[in-house]
Design a protein around this motif. Structure first.
Motif, short mmCIF file in Angstrom:
data_model
loop_
_atom_site.label_atom_id
_atom_site.label_comp_id
_atom_site.label_asym_id
_atom_site.label_seq_id
_atom_site.Cartn_x
_atom_site.Cartn_y
_atom_site.Cartn_z
N ASP A 214 55.02 31.80 61.15
CA ASP A 214 56.16 32.22 60.33
C ASP A 214 55.74 32.76 58.97
O ASP A 214 56.54 32.74 58.02
CB ASP A 214 57.18 31.08 60.16
N ASN A 215 54.48 33.17 58.86
CA ASN A 215 54.01 33.79 57.61
C ASN A 215 54.04 32.85 56.42
O ASN A 215 54.05 33.27 55.25
CB ASN A 215 54.84 35.05 57.29
N MET A 216 54.03 31.53 56.68
CA MET A 216 54.20 30.56 55.59
C MET A 216 53.05 30.62 54.59
O MET A 216 53.29 30.64 53.37
CB MET A 216 54.35 29.15 56.17
N ASN A 217 51.82 30.60 55.07
CA ASN A 217 50.69 30.60 54.14
C ASN A 217 50.69 31.83 53.25
O ASN A 217 50.44 31.76 52.05
CB ASN A 217 49.37 30.50 54.90
N TYR A 218 50.95 32.99 53.85
CA TYR A 218 50.94 34.22 53.07
C TYR A 218 52.05 34.17 52.01
O TYR A 218 51.81 34.46 50.82
CB TYR A 218 51.15 35.45 53.96
N PHE A 219 53.25 33.80 52.42
CA PHE A 219 54.37 33.77 51.47
C PHE A 219 54.10 32.81 50.32
O PHE A 219 54.21 33.18 49.15
CB PHE A 219 55.66 33.36 52.19
N PHE A 220 53.74 31.57 50.62
CA PHE A 220 53.58 30.59 49.56
C PHE A 220 52.38 30.90 48.67
O PHE A 220 52.45 30.74 47.45
CB PHE A 220 53.50 29.18 50.15
N SER A 221 51.29 31.36 49.26
CA SER A 221 50.11 31.65 48.45
C SER A 221 50.31 32.86 47.55
O SER A 221 49.56 33.05 46.60
CB SER A 221 48.89 31.86 49.35
N HIS A 222 51.32 33.68 47.84
CA HIS A 222 51.61 34.85 47.00
C HIS A 222 52.82 34.63 46.11
O HIS A 222 53.32 35.58 45.48
CB HIS A 222 51.83 36.09 47.87
N ASN A 223 53.30 33.39 46.05
CA ASN A 223 54.48 33.12 45.22
C ASN A 223 54.34 31.82 44.42
O ASN A 223 55.30 31.08 44.24
CB ASN A 223 55.74 33.08 46.09
N GLY A 224 53.12 31.57 43.94
CA GLY A 224 52.91 30.49 42.99
C GLY A 224 52.35 29.21 43.56
O GLY A 224 52.03 28.29 42.79
#
Length: 510
Positions: A214-224
């Motif tokens: 669900d793209n979780m790592n990418y989203f969270f690592s690019h949003n703080g």
């Protein structure tokens, strides 16, 4: 073989490679919007290739709000949202009618407390004994109801994990189509973590599975956030159980405690968002933890309850426990099926805010949306900061203004004053009086045009801001916001009020 002219493999391979290159170029260079040459959606759709459009929709998972849903003139939509987001502690920093940035100002110093936010997989409100379930699946969580702040009327944004994560991290209404976790250009958004990071916190998203899902790592690592997942568990660690979704909750909490220990040893406060998985099919968990059978929903819920209790007990032995706030909620309910398009009983989730040294127990029965959790938490910490959140600090909000955003992939709900407005594609809508217990609803006649306009404004503005790249974090967001001066001492508050972080408004008595 009979038709082969004696060609070599490399010669045939060149032809295949050429076709592959042309295919990749077409996929990258062509998109579904290239056919849209007019302002008439019917003409645009007729000009599209049906098979290509089908695969393009599958690939993008995106629904353009302005194209498919009822709209207002942009100026009116932004004006309405600015009015609805205005609260007593907030001041707009600009006269720009399309800028939602507010300065949130509190009285007195901030509370530099650690925060652990646990979003529990599929923890429906109706699993709790507190809400009348007779199966005794959640004895520990039921006991926490009287040990901290407990919110009776919280409604989730959606029916999938990504919707809960989006609401908890970004405090936005759900946009149609895919969650912002999976959209393109979802980096550097204004998030809960960025507010903490500006104060020297270490913010981690901790997941027991592999965060590529669900793209979780990418989203969270690019949003703080720093993304921490299954790969960060040492090979020598004891794993008590795991399945396709990840390690069991107790092992996830061991990973989280390790992060908390490490950050505390570095002299920093921490903000952890922990996402569980055990309350998900196939409902497997370590044996001997609960009486309910393994492989069943009842067993998984009971194990969820046990593992949270075990986590809190282990955390209680840590030197930072007394200065840590635990926020426990659900990403969504376990079932979304109901008697209506958006059955509100399938969105009802619990919320605990627990910090025995800092919060006096109380139940709060006001309507609350999942997007309100972040600003309410920051209010309890007495933070003064710049905000573009769509959520409210519930303790600052005047009675009667509460609302929630229960939605599906394409049906966008707005729950306010016991009226549910549902916006649908083809610019359709429903409006009804929901039954909170059964999920049934009665059509509202005549319709409330004001609430329709409010629903449209919220969803239209949220979608438009993301589309234009205006939900991003700006450099000036790090600028400190001066707190309000302390007021002269007054008479002590009544004993029934909530003792929360200094400067916060007590919750109204139940």
């Amino acid at each position: 073989r009979a038709r082969d002219d004696g060609s070599r493999f490399w010669q045939r391979g060149k032809v295949a490679l050429l076709w592959l290159v042309l295919t990749v170029i077409s996929v990258v260079a062509v998109n579904g919007g290239m056919k849209d040459r007019t302002g008439n959606n019917y003409v645009n759709e007729l000009s599209g290739n049906g098979i290509y459009q089908f695969f393009n929709a599958f690939r993008s998972g995106h629904l353009d709000y302005a194209k498919f849903y009822r709209t207002l003139p942009d100026d009116e939509a932004f004006r309405r949202v600015r009015e609805m987001l205005q609260t007593p502690e907030a001041t707009y920093v600009s006269d720009d009618p399309r800028d939602l940035t507010r300065a949130i100002r509190r009285v007195g110093p901030e509370k530099r407390l650690n925060v652990v936010l646990i979003s529990v997989e599929s923890l429906s409100g109706d699993y709790l004994g507190t809400f009348g379930n007779p199966d005794h699946m959640t004895p520990y969580l039921d006991s926490l109801v009287n040990q901290g702040l407990f919110f009776d009327n919280l409604y989730a944004n959606g029916t999938r994990t990504v919707r809960g994560l989006e609401a908890l991290s970004l405090s936005v209404p759900p946009t149609p189509g895919d969650s912002l976790l999976k959209e393109h250009n979802n980096e550097n958004l204004f998030s809960l973590a960025t507010v903490f990071n500006d104060r020297g916190y270490q913010s981690d998203f901790v997941y027991g599975g592999y965060g590529q899902f669900d793209n979780m790592n990418y989203f969270f690592s690019h949003n703080g956030y720093r993304a921490v997942d299954r790969r960060d568990i040492p090979k020598t660690a004891t794993i008590h159980g795991e399945n396709v979704w990840g390690v069991s909750d107790e092992d996830l909490y061991t990973l989280a405690l390790g992060q908390m220990d490490q950050i505390h040893a570095e002299g920093k406060p921490f903000f952890l968002h922990v996402m569980t998985t055990s309350n998900h099919r196939p409902f497997t968990f370590p044996e001997g933890r609960v009486k309910q059978p393994n492989g069943t929903r009842q067993g998984a819920v009971a194990y969820t309850d046990w593992s949270i209790g075990d986590f809190i007990r282990r955390a209680r032995e840590k030197p930072y426990f007394d200065d840590t706030i635990f926020v426990i909620t659900a990403d969504h309910c376990a079932s979304s099926a109901g008697k209506t398009s958006v059955p509100v009983n399938r969105y009802h989730v619990p919320l605990w805010i627990y910090a025995p040294k800092h919060i006096t127990p109380q139940r709060v029965d006001r309507l609350m949306g999942q997007a309100d959790i972040a600003p309410t938490l920051l209010g309890l910490l007495n933070f003064s900061y710049r905000s573009r959140f769509f959520g409210y600090d519930l303790f600052q909000l005047e009675p009667g203004r509460e609302r929630a955003f229960p939605a599906t992939y394409e049906k966008l709900g707005y729950l306010h004053n016991d009226v549910l407005t549902v916006l649908e594609p083809q610019r359709k809508l429903e409006q009804m009086k929901p039954d909170y217990a059964s999920g049934d609803a009665v059509p509202l006649v005549p319709q409330n045009e004001e609430q329709i306009a409010q629903a449209v404004a919220y969803y239209q503005v949220a979608s438009e801001l993301f589309k234009r790249g205006q939900l991003v974090r700006r450099p000036e967001d790090s600028t400190p916001v001066e707190p309000l001066p302390a007021e002269p001492a007054t008479a002590p508050a009544p004993a029934s009020s909530v003792a929360v972080a200094a400067g916060s408004t007590p919750a109204p008595a139940r």
